[in-house]
Motif scaffolding. Sequence first.
Motif, PDB file in Angstrom:
ATOM      1  N   TYR A   1     -10.515  -4.701  -0.835  1.00 30.69           N
ATOM      2  CA  TYR A   1      -9.526  -5.315  -1.733  1.00 30.69           C
ATOM      3  C   TYR A   1     -10.104  -5.483  -3.135  1.00 30.69           C
ATOM      4  O   TYR A   1      -9.400  -5.285  -4.143  1.00 30.69           O
ATOM      5  CB  TYR A   1      -9.092  -6.657  -1.161  1.00 30.69           C
TER       6      TYR A   1
ATOM      7  N   THR B   1      -9.909  -2.163  -4.872  1.00 31.09           N
ATOM      8  CA  THR B   1      -8.536  -1.839  -5.261  1.00 31.09           C
ATOM      9  C   THR B   1      -8.120  -2.604  -6.516  1.00 31.09           C
ATOM     10  O   THR B   1      -7.531  -2.030  -7.445  1.00 31.09           O
ATOM     11  CB  THR B   1      -7.576  -2.164  -4.107  1.00 31.09           C
TER      12      THR B   1
ATOM     13  N   ARG C   1     -10.004  -1.255  -9.580  1.00 33.82           N
ATOM     14  CA  ARG C   1      -9.528   0.070  -9.980  1.00 33.82           C
ATOM     15  C   ARG C   1      -8.265  -0.078 -10.834  1.00 33.82           C
ATOM     16  O   ARG C   1      -8.113   0.583 -11.867  1.00 33.82           O
ATOM     17  CB  ARG C   1      -9.246   0.921  -8.745  1.00 33.82           C
TER      18      ARG C   1
END
Length: 403
Positions: A355, A358, A361
């Motif tokens: 997580y 993510t 990113r």
Amino acid sequence: MLITAWQIVVQHDGAPGVDGVSCRDIIDGPGGLALVQALHEELRTKRYQPQPVKRTYVPKPDGRLRPLGIPTVRDRVVQTATKLILEPIFEADFLDSSFGFRPGRSAHQAVDAIGQSLGSGRKHVYDADLKGYFDTIPHDQLMKAVGMRVTDRQVMCLLRMWLESIVEETDDRGRTQRTRPRQGTPRGGVISPLLANIYLHWFEVFFHKPDGPGTWAKAEIIRYADDFVILAHYQGRRLREWIEKTLENRLRLTINREKTRTVLLTEPRATLSFLGFTLRYEWDCFGRPMKYLRQEPSAKAEARLREKIRELTDSKWDWMPPTILIARLNQSLRGWHTYFRPGHPHRVFHRLDGYLLTRFRRHLRRRSQRGMRLPQGERLDTYLQRHGLRFFKSSTPPASASR
């Protein structure tokens, strides 16, 4: 004792009370010694009067608000000094089954004690929840419990004044409302955790008496402040009725029956949540025909941390350099990792690492219209680690988590 109490209050450096005076204001103004001398004179001449308690609210995980009472700095100093005197007296009486708000004891020890009790065959668990415990302690019975060990009238007078201190609350429109509580001890006061332990200690005393389930049911109780579980070889009607009768009729507390439950941990998919951990039995991962007690962060604890990570990496922080954002994240991740590291947190840690990748990113893509290009041959996880991000797993997350 007041000087020591002042030093402790300064170390904690809590929020100011109704007078708006913080520890820094006192240090920059008259100074801590002047405050201690003034309090000492007021206590010696019996002119000390506590100021109103500031009522504020903090959000709970279920969306509701938890009331907090913030005393003024001067009242926190006197309460701390009183606690330093009273705590050793009651520590001599507290039982080994109590772990919350006690020196040298921790939540991890309470969870370990549950594991030991389960290992001895007590698989039936009564998971109790008290509704608004700190706000519903009856003053008269609490003072009787304190009076079992304290006979000094001045100390008893101080405790009663703090229990009955006016609570001041300001609404959104700036209107101030004052009320005088008839029960409870304000959550947030220095002396409140000790008083809460003193009162619920008597539930443990009744539990271990000859007519209590600790004797005739060979049951065990594990308590952390107002959170406790009762483990037994069998949870029958007699045991449940004794618990409810003692708590509601004898101690005049309220059981939250919506959250209180009885669970048999040997049943499939049965779990027990306690102090942020989830306990359940699982088959050995190596295929051996045996079960082990798995201890990992609960789903609620994981969800709360995900929400915190989401807030810290929200689009409103796109202007912030990654190094500063990572430093802010590490402050939250470090304490969470330290608390939930015991047991078997690897699955949860792996999901949280994914997580984190993510969210970062997305953050890095939003920072520039052309996006961000990593150095040639470097993965996102190693790039973030090089800039100081603390992943939960000790090793670098696998490549599948970074894709």
